[in-house]
Write a protein that holds these residues in place. Structure first.
Motif, PDB file in Angstrom:
ATOM      1  N   PRO A   1      -9.280   1.324  -4.361  1.00  0.00           N
ATOM      2  CA  PRO A   1      -9.172   2.443  -5.310  1.00  0.00           C
ATOM      3  C   PRO A   1      -9.821   3.726  -4.800  1.00  0.00           C
ATOM      4  CG  PRO A   1     -10.995   1.060  -5.949  1.00  0.00           C
ATOM      5  CD  PRO A   1     -10.404   0.428  -4.702  1.00  0.00           C
ATOM      6  N   LEU A   2     -10.036   3.830  -3.495  1.00  0.00           N
ATOM      7  CA  LEU A   2     -10.712   4.999  -2.933  1.00  0.00           C
ATOM      8  C   LEU A   2      -9.752   6.009  -2.304  1.00  0.00           C
ATOM      9  CD1 LEU A   2     -13.801   3.245  -1.290  1.00  0.00           C
ATOM     10  CD2 LEU A   2     -13.753   4.590  -3.396  1.00  0.00           C
ATOM     11  N   GLY A   3      -8.453   5.823  -2.487  1.00  0.00           N
ATOM     12  CA  GLY A   3      -7.492   6.768  -1.928  1.00  0.00           C
ATOM     13  C   GLY A   3      -7.635   8.153  -2.543  1.00  0.00           C
TER      14      GLY A   3
ATOM     15  N   LYS B   1       0.832  -1.208   0.000  1.00  0.00           N
ATOM     16  CA  LYS B   1       0.000   0.000   0.000  1.00  0.00           C
ATOM     17  C   LYS B   1       0.863   1.252   0.000  1.00  0.00           C
ATOM     18  CE  LYS B   1      -4.344  -1.406   2.217  1.00  0.00           C
ATOM     19  NZ  LYS B   1      -5.208  -1.193   3.411  1.00  0.00           N
ATOM     20  N   ASP B   2       1.874   1.255   0.835  1.00  0.00           N
ATOM     21  CA  ASP B   2       2.745   2.426   0.950  1.00  0.00           C
ATOM     22  C   ASP B   2       3.475   2.692  -0.363  1.00  0.00           C
ATOM     23  OD1 ASP B   2       4.101   4.485   2.659  1.00  0.00           O
ATOM     24  OD2 ASP B   2       5.859   3.289   2.130  1.00  0.00           O
ATOM     25  N   LYS B   3       3.973   1.652  -1.000  1.00  0.00           N
ATOM     26  CA  LYS B   3       4.704   1.823  -2.256  1.00  0.00           C
ATOM     27  C   LYS B   3       3.786   2.318  -3.372  1.00  0.00           C
ATOM     28  CE  LYS B   3       8.379  -1.543  -1.362  1.00  0.00           C
ATOM     29  NZ  LYS B   3       9.029  -2.813  -1.791  1.00  0.00           N
ATOM     30  N   VAL B   4       2.585   1.754  -3.449  1.00  0.00           N
ATOM     31  CA  VAL B   4       1.640   2.172  -4.485  1.00  0.00           C
ATOM     32  C   VAL B   4       1.194   3.612  -4.253  1.00  0.00           C
ATOM     33  CG1 VAL B   4      -0.668   1.781  -5.439  1.00  0.00           C
ATOM     34  CG2 VAL B   4       0.847  -0.160  -5.007  1.00  0.00           C
ATOM     35  N   ASP B   5       0.899   3.958  -2.995  1.00  0.00           N
ATOM     36  CA  ASP B   5       0.470   5.325  -2.677  1.00  0.00           C
ATOM     37  C   ASP B   5       1.523   6.346  -3.085  1.00  0.00           C
ATOM     38  OD1 ASP B   5      -1.897   4.407  -1.672  1.00  0.00           O
ATOM     39  OD2 ASP B   5      -1.309   4.544   0.441  1.00  0.00           O
ATOM     40  N   LYS B   6       2.778   6.041  -2.844  1.00  0.00           N
ATOM     41  CA  LYS B   6       3.850   6.979  -3.165  1.00  0.00           C
ATOM     42  C   LYS B   6       4.041   7.139  -4.670  1.00  0.00           C
ATOM     43  CE  LYS B   6       6.499   6.423   1.114  1.00  0.00           C
ATOM     44  NZ  LYS B   6       7.746   5.914   1.734  1.00  0.00           N
ATOM     45  N   LEU B   7       3.677   6.121  -5.430  1.00  0.00           N
ATOM     46  CA  LEU B   7       3.846   6.186  -6.885  1.00  0.00           C
ATOM     47  C   LEU B   7       2.698   6.904  -7.593  1.00  0.00           C
ATOM     48  CD1 LEU B   7       5.202   2.597  -7.665  1.00  0.00           C
ATOM     49  CD2 LEU B   7       6.420   4.749  -8.033  1.00  0.00           C
TER      50      LEU B   7
ATOM     51  N   LEU C   1     -12.223   5.009 -10.967  1.00  0.00           N
ATOM     52  CA  LEU C   1     -11.674   4.608 -12.258  1.00  0.00           C
ATOM     53  C   LEU C   1     -10.251   5.121 -12.434  1.00  0.00           C
ATOM     54  CD1 LEU C   1     -11.757   3.463 -15.095  1.00  0.00           C
ATOM     55  CD2 LEU C   1     -13.023   5.493 -15.836  1.00  0.00           C
ATOM     56  N   TRP C   2     -10.033   6.410 -12.163  1.00  0.00           N
ATOM     57  CA  TRP C   2      -8.699   6.996 -12.336  1.00  0.00           C
ATOM     58  C   TRP C   2      -7.691   6.303 -11.425  1.00  0.00           C
ATOM     59  CZ3 TRP C   2      -4.688   9.409  -9.926  1.00  0.00           C
ATOM     60  CH2 TRP C   2      -3.818  10.174 -10.719  1.00  0.00           C
ATOM     61  N   ASN C   3      -8.058   6.121 -10.161  1.00  0.00           N
ATOM     62  CA  ASN C   3      -7.155   5.454  -9.221  1.00  0.00           C
ATOM     63  C   ASN C   3      -6.825   4.038  -9.671  1.00  0.00           C
ATOM     64  OD1 ASN C   3      -6.891   7.606  -7.480  1.00  0.00           O
ATOM     65  ND2 ASN C   3      -8.354   6.846  -5.973  1.00  0.00           N
ATOM     66  N   THR C   4      -7.830   3.331 -10.170  1.00  0.00           N
ATOM     67  CA  THR C   4      -7.617   1.950 -10.589  1.00  0.00           C
ATOM     68  C   THR C   4      -6.611   1.863 -11.731  1.00  0.00           C
ATOM     69  OG1 THR C   4      -9.854   1.333  -9.911  1.00  0.00           O
ATOM     70  CG2 THR C   4      -8.760  -0.112 -11.476  1.00  0.00           C
ATOM     71  N   VAL C   5      -6.758   2.754 -12.701  1.00  0.00           N
ATOM     72  CA  VAL C   5      -5.842   2.762 -13.846  1.00  0.00           C
ATOM     73  C   VAL C   5      -4.406   3.017 -13.389  1.00  0.00           C
ATOM     74  CG1 VAL C   5      -5.206   4.014 -15.939  1.00  0.00           C
ATOM     75  CG2 VAL C   5      -7.598   3.415 -15.522  1.00  0.00           C
ATOM     76  N   TYR C   6      -4.226   4.002 -12.520  1.00  0.00           N
ATOM     77  CA  TYR C   6      -2.868   4.352 -12.106  1.00  0.00           C
ATOM     78  C   TYR C   6      -2.318   3.405 -11.042  1.00  0.00           C
ATOM     79  CZ  TYR C   6      -2.709   8.432 -15.042  1.00  0.00           C
ATOM     80  OH  TYR C   6      -2.667   9.252 -16.145  1.00  0.00           O
TER      81      TYR C   6
ATOM     82  N   HIS D   1      -3.553  11.967  -2.925  1.00  0.00           N
ATOM     83  CA  HIS D   1      -2.830  12.510  -4.072  1.00  0.00           C
ATOM     84  C   HIS D   1      -3.696  13.434  -4.924  1.00  0.00           C
ATOM     85  CE1 HIS D   1      -4.821   8.725  -5.015  1.00  0.00           C
ATOM     86  NE2 HIS D   1      -5.004   9.197  -6.235  1.00  0.00           N
ATOM     87  N   ILE D   2      -4.956  13.630  -4.530  1.00  0.00           N
ATOM     88  CA  ILE D   2      -5.892  14.449  -5.314  1.00  0.00           C
ATOM     89  C   ILE D   2      -6.130  15.777  -4.606  1.00  0.00           C
ATOM     90  CG2 ILE D   2      -8.173  14.557  -6.376  1.00  0.00           C
ATOM     91  CD1 ILE D   2      -8.265  11.482  -6.163  1.00  0.00           C
ATOM     92  N   ASN D   3      -5.937  16.873  -5.323  1.00  0.00           N
ATOM     93  CA  ASN D   3      -6.199  18.206  -4.779  1.00  0.00           C
ATOM     94  C   ASN D   3      -7.602  18.642  -5.191  1.00  0.00           C
ATOM     95  OD1 ASN D   3      -5.850  20.830  -3.687  1.00  0.00           O
ATOM     96  ND2 ASN D   3      -5.305  21.581  -5.725  1.00  0.00           N
ATOM     97  N   PHE D   4      -8.472  18.850  -4.209  1.00  0.00           N
ATOM     98  CA  PHE D   4      -9.865  19.178  -4.497  1.00  0.00           C
ATOM     99  C   PHE D   4     -10.150  20.678  -4.481  1.00  0.00           C
ATOM    100  CE2 PHE D   4     -10.087  14.807  -3.041  1.00  0.00           C
ATOM    101  CZ  PHE D   4     -10.987  14.242  -3.930  1.00  0.00           C
TER     102      PHE D   4
END
Length: 290
Positions: free
Chosen positions: A251-253, A102-108, A221-226, A256-259
Motif C-alpha cells: 500500500p505504499l505506491g 500489480k500492474d492491473k491494480v496500479d492502473k485502476l 490507508l487511502w491506498n489500501t481502501v482503493y 497516482h498521487i500528485n504532491f
C-alpha cells in the motif's frame, strides 16, 4: 565540522531543532497538558528511571536471544573493535502472476492530489479529531480539519505554508494556518492496513518527522481502501486472484498521487457523501464507480 553544527535560520528543514523547544515560563505553562497528552510523568527523575529500566530490560532480552539468532554476528572491524554484522535478507522473486496483478491494480488506482487524499482519509478515520490545542482546550474551530491537513502537507512535503495560503478561504488564511501550526498538538497517529485503523501511537511533537509519519499513514490507508476496491472490481470481471499474490501487494505506491503544484482542499460531492472515487480505467478515461 559535523552534521547539525550549522543551521539555516527560518528554514523548515535545516533550522536548529532546539530553537523550537519550550523553556522557562513557556514550558512551565504548557508542561502539564503536553506531558498528559504524551502519557509522560511531569517528574523528570521518575520518567528517567522508567525509560532507563525499559532500555535495560530490552537490552537484556536482545542479549539472551543473540546466541540463537543466525542473522546476527559480532565481528571485529579493521581497528579490532566489535561491531554487529547483519546477514542480508534473501530476495524473494516475484512470480509473473504477481507482476500482472500489480500492474492491473496500479492502473485502476484513481489519480488524486495529496491535499484531497488527506481530507478523504480524514473522512475515513477522523484523525483530525485527535488534534487539540496545545492548551488542552477542547473547543473546536470551524473548518479546522482543512487547516490541519494544509499544515500537515506543508510540513510533510517540506514546502512551508506559503504555497497553501489562500486569503479567500477562511480555513487557509495566513493567520489561520500559522495559528494551527503553532498551537495544535497532534495527539494520535493512526496506521491503516487493509482498510482498517488497527493501531494508534501517542505522539506529542509537531516536528517534521512525526508529521511525515502521519502523512505516510494517510497514504497507506487511502491506498489500501482503493486497492481493495480495485481487487473487488477485478474479481467481478472474472479475474482469478491468488491469495499469496494479494498478500504481497504493497500500500505504499505513490505514482497516482500528485504532491506538488496543485493545492485544492475541496472534495468531490460523492466523496463528501461517503462514496469512493471512481476507479481509473486507463487511456480511454473510462471510470468504474465503486
Amino acid at each position: 565540522m559535523r552534521s547539525r553544527d550549522l543551521h539555516v535560520v527560518q528554514s523548515e528543514r535545516w533550522c536548529d531543532p532546539r530553537a523550537k523547544l519550550l523553556s522557562g515560563a513557556a514550558w512551565e505553562q504548557h508542561k502539564i497538558p503536553v506531558c498528559r497528552s504524551l502519557n509522560l510523568s511531569t517528574d523528570f527523575d521518575e520518567q528517567f528511571r522508567y525509560l532507563s529500566a525499559k532500555l535495560e530490560n530490552t537490552y537484556q532480552d536482545v542479549l539472551k536471544r543473540l546466541p540463537k539468532n543466525d542473522a546476527v554476528e559480532i565481528v571485529k572491524n579493521n581497528k579490532g573493535k566489535d561491531r554487529i554484522k547483519l546477514s542480508r535478507l534473501e530476495k524473494i522473486d516475484e512470480p509473473d502472476s504477481l507482476k500482472i496483478l500489480k500492474d492491473k491494480v496500479d492502473k485502476l488506482m484513481p489519480r488524486i492530489d495529496f491535499p484531497e487524499l488527506l481530507l478523504e482519509t480524514n473522512r475515513m478515520s477522523d484523525f483530525t479529531d485527535e488534534c487539540s490545542h496545545i492548551s488542552d482546550n477542547n473547543s473546536r474551530v470551524s473548518g479546522i480539519e482543512v487547516s490541519l491537513c494544509a499544515v500537515i502537507m506543508a510540513d510533510a512535503c517540506n514546502i512551508g505554508l506559503e504555497p497553501l495560503i489562500n486569503e479567500d478561504s477562511p480555513q487557509l488564511t495566513r493567520n489561520r494556518l500559522s495559528w494551527v501550526q503553532q498551537n495544535s498538538l497532534a495527539r494520535t497517529v493512526y496506521h491503516g492496513r487493509r482498510g482498517e485503523i488497527h493501531e494508534k501511537y501517542r505522539e506529542g511533537q509537531e516536528d517534521q518527522l512525526n508529521v511525515l509519519g502521519l502523512a505516510t499513514n494517510a497514504i497507506v490507508l487511502w491506498n489500501t481502501v482503493y486497492m481493495q476496491a480495485a481487487l473487488d472490481h477485478l474479481r467481478t470481471q472474472g479475474e482469478v486472484i491468488k491469495e499469496e499474490d494479494e498478500a504481497r501487494l504493497s500500500p505504499l505506491g505513490r505514482k497516482h498521487i500528485n504532491f506538488l503544484g496543485h493545492f485544492s482542499f475541496m472534495l468531490p460531492q460523492d466523496v463528501i457523501e461517503g462514496q469512493l472515487r471512481p476507479l481509473n480505467m486507463g487511456l480511454n478515461h473510462q471510470t468504474v464507480v465503486v
